[in-house]
Design an enzyme around this catalytic site. Structure first.
Site, PDB file in Angstrom:
ATOM      1  N   ARG A  75       0.822  -1.214   0.000  1.00  0.00           N
ATOM      2  CA  ARG A  75       0.000   0.000   0.000  1.00  0.00           C
ATOM      3  C   ARG A  75       0.856   1.263   0.000  1.00  0.00           C
ATOM      4  O   ARG A  75       0.431   2.304  -0.496  1.00  0.00           O
ATOM      5  CB  ARG A  75      -0.953   0.025   1.204  1.00  0.00           C
ATOM      6  CG  ARG A  75      -1.917  -1.148   1.278  1.00  0.00           C
ATOM      7  CD  ARG A  75      -2.611  -1.428  -0.063  1.00  0.00           C
ATOM      8  NE  ARG A  75      -3.637  -2.429   0.040  1.00  0.00           N
ATOM      9  CZ  ARG A  75      -3.481  -3.717  -0.237  1.00  0.00           C
ATOM     10  NH1 ARG A  75      -2.313  -4.178  -0.627  1.00  0.00           N
ATOM     11  NH2 ARG A  75      -4.492  -4.560  -0.143  1.00  0.00           N
TER      12      ARG A  75
ATOM     13  N   CYS B 266       3.962  16.990  31.439  1.00  0.00           N
ATOM     14  CA  CYS B 266       2.837  16.057  31.503  1.00  0.00           C
ATOM     15  C   CYS B 266       2.464  15.779  32.945  1.00  0.00           C
ATOM     16  O   CYS B 266       1.295  15.577  33.277  1.00  0.00           O
ATOM     17  CB  CYS B 266       3.174  14.760  30.776  1.00  0.00           C
ATOM     18  SG  CYS B 266       3.466  14.979  29.020  1.00  0.00           S
TER      19      CYS B 266
END
Length: 194
Positions: free
Chosen positions: A11, A186
């Site tokens: 692909r 974070c």
């Protein structure tokens, strides 16, 4: 390219932007990812699935339960075992694509080991969480003309900046000095997994 590789990457090969020649270049490429947290683990997974032939994963940290919400390559068992992120990521990538070479490195990236760890990389991806390492990456990249991609995420936003030495501005060009004071992380500001 082997028939099995041609089938696996079919692909991408039919995609005009890559084609067979592009897939051959991916299979021959060596990419270093510095930091295997949320951003680095996602990058590693995507590149492994795309068929980048050699990945070097550099991270000193260990998988923790708090990582599992956003760090795609890790599972609860990795946190329970206290595995280093680079080791756990390499194991998972081997299950996703056994046809590539993944080299896990459990270490800090420093001025003393940067040549050894990043030598031969054609691209460097930033998955770090600190400016000291980013400026080290920038200096290495500029001095050796190796492209690198700055990346960061915190809260609900992310940043990216491709740096092509000699063609684009570098990190120091835009920010001569690291930002002062405490920066959101974070841990302090949270982060979404998307």
């Amino acid at each position: 390219m082997t028939p099995a590789q041609r089938e696996r990457y079919s692909r991408q090969i039919v995609f005009a932007g890559i084609g067979e020649a592009g897939q051959e270049r991916l299979l021959a490429a060596r990419v270093a990812i510095v930091g295997c947290g949320a951003l680095g683990s996602f990058q590693a997974g995507a590149l492994a699935r795309a068929g980048v032939g050699q990945l070097v994963l550099i991270d000193r940290d260990y998988v923790e339960r708090s990582n599992l919400q956003r760090q795609w390559l890790y599972e609860e068992s990795d946190a329970e075992e206290g595995l280093p992120k680079a080791i756990a990521a390499a194991r998972r990538l081997a299950l996703a694509n056994s046809g590539i070479e993944v080299t896990p490195v459990v270490a800090d990236l420093t001025a003393a080991n940067i040549d050894e760890l990043l030598g031969g990389a054609q691209v460097i991806l930033d998955g770090t969480d600190n400016f000291e390492t980013r400026y080290l990456l920038n200096d290495y990249s500029v001095s050796r003309s190796v492209p690198w991609i700055y990346g960061a995420a915190v809260g609900s936003y992310g940043l990216t900046m491709p740096i092509l030495p000699g063609r684009t501005a570098c990190l120091k060009c835009l920010y001569p000095r690291p930002p002062g004071g405490a920066q959101p992380t974070c841990e302090t500001a949270g982060v979404l997994n998307s």
